[in-house]
Design a protein around this motif. Structure first.
Motif, PDB file in Angstrom:
ATOM      1  N   LYS A   1       0.854  -1.189   0.000  1.00  7.35           N
ATOM      2  CA  LYS A   1       0.000   0.000   0.000  1.00  7.35           C
ATOM      3  C   LYS A   1       0.882   1.228   0.000  1.00  7.35           C
ATOM      4  CE  LYS A   1      -3.472  -2.346   2.764  1.00  7.35           C
ATOM      5  NZ  LYS A   1      -4.075  -2.441   4.082  1.00  7.35           N
TER       6      LYS A   1
ATOM      7  N   SER B   1      -3.884   4.837   4.701  1.00  9.25           N
ATOM      8  CA  SER B   1      -3.332   4.715   3.373  1.00  9.25           C
ATOM      9  C   SER B   1      -4.331   5.262   2.363  1.00  9.25           C
ATOM     10  CB  SER B   1      -3.001   3.257   3.036  1.00  9.25           C
ATOM     11  OG  SER B   1      -4.165   2.485   3.054  1.00  9.25           O
TER      12      SER B   1
ATOM     13  N   LYS C   1      -6.415   5.137  -0.979  1.00  4.97           N
ATOM     14  CA  LYS C   1      -6.980   4.165  -1.910  1.00  4.97           C
ATOM     15  C   LYS C   1      -6.801   4.718  -3.313  1.00  4.97           C
ATOM     16  CE  LYS C   1      -8.923   1.651   1.362  1.00  4.97           C
ATOM     17  NZ  LYS C   1      -7.992   0.905   2.102  1.00  4.97           N
TER      18      LYS C   1
END
Length: 135
Positions: A89, A132, A134
């Motif tokens: 990620k 994080s 997306k």
């Protein structure tokens, strides 16, 4: 087959590593007052690349668009410049913000981004790495 898979992973890692390095080197050339078009010319425009897991990412990685109360337009382009963890990620602390007000650079990097947000009364993203982003 195993050799092909390993070589694909190595190439993908090299691709995202090269992107991070390229973004760092390009952002050094960006100065306050430059237009968005000048910045995109320096950073080779909007492009796509894959990470080590084969996922497709944009470069700049993300963007935010905000209209201030006075009508000024603020845009933040987020460039992938650092690899902090190997979780697959891309977290906020792995990105470098470039802030434009009315199409001109007013901030590059986390410290000046946070100072700019404080000055304008905007909610700043956290440089601590979470959450994080997306795709």
């Amino acid at each position: 087959l195993l050799a092909l898979l390993i070589s694909m992973i190595v190439i993908s890692c090299a691709t995202t590593g090269k992107l991070r390095t390229q973004n760092k080197l390009n952002l050094i050339k960006v100065n306050a007052g430059m237009s968005k078009e000048e910045v995109l010319e320096i950073t080779k425009g909007i492009s796509k690349t894959t990470n080590e897991f084969g996922e497709l990412y944009n470069n700049p990685f993300n963007k935010d668009l905000i209209t201030l109360k006075n009508g000024d337009i603020v845009e933040v382009l987020w460039f992938y410049t650092d690899k902090i963890s190997s979780d697959g990620k891309i977290n906020m602390n792995e990105l470098t913000p470039v802030v434009f007000e009315n199409n001109r650079v007013v901030s590059i990097g986390w410290k000046t981004y946070e100072d700019y947000c404080d000055l304008k009364g905007m909610q700043a993203e956290s440089s601590r790495g979470l959450p994080s982003i997306k795709k």
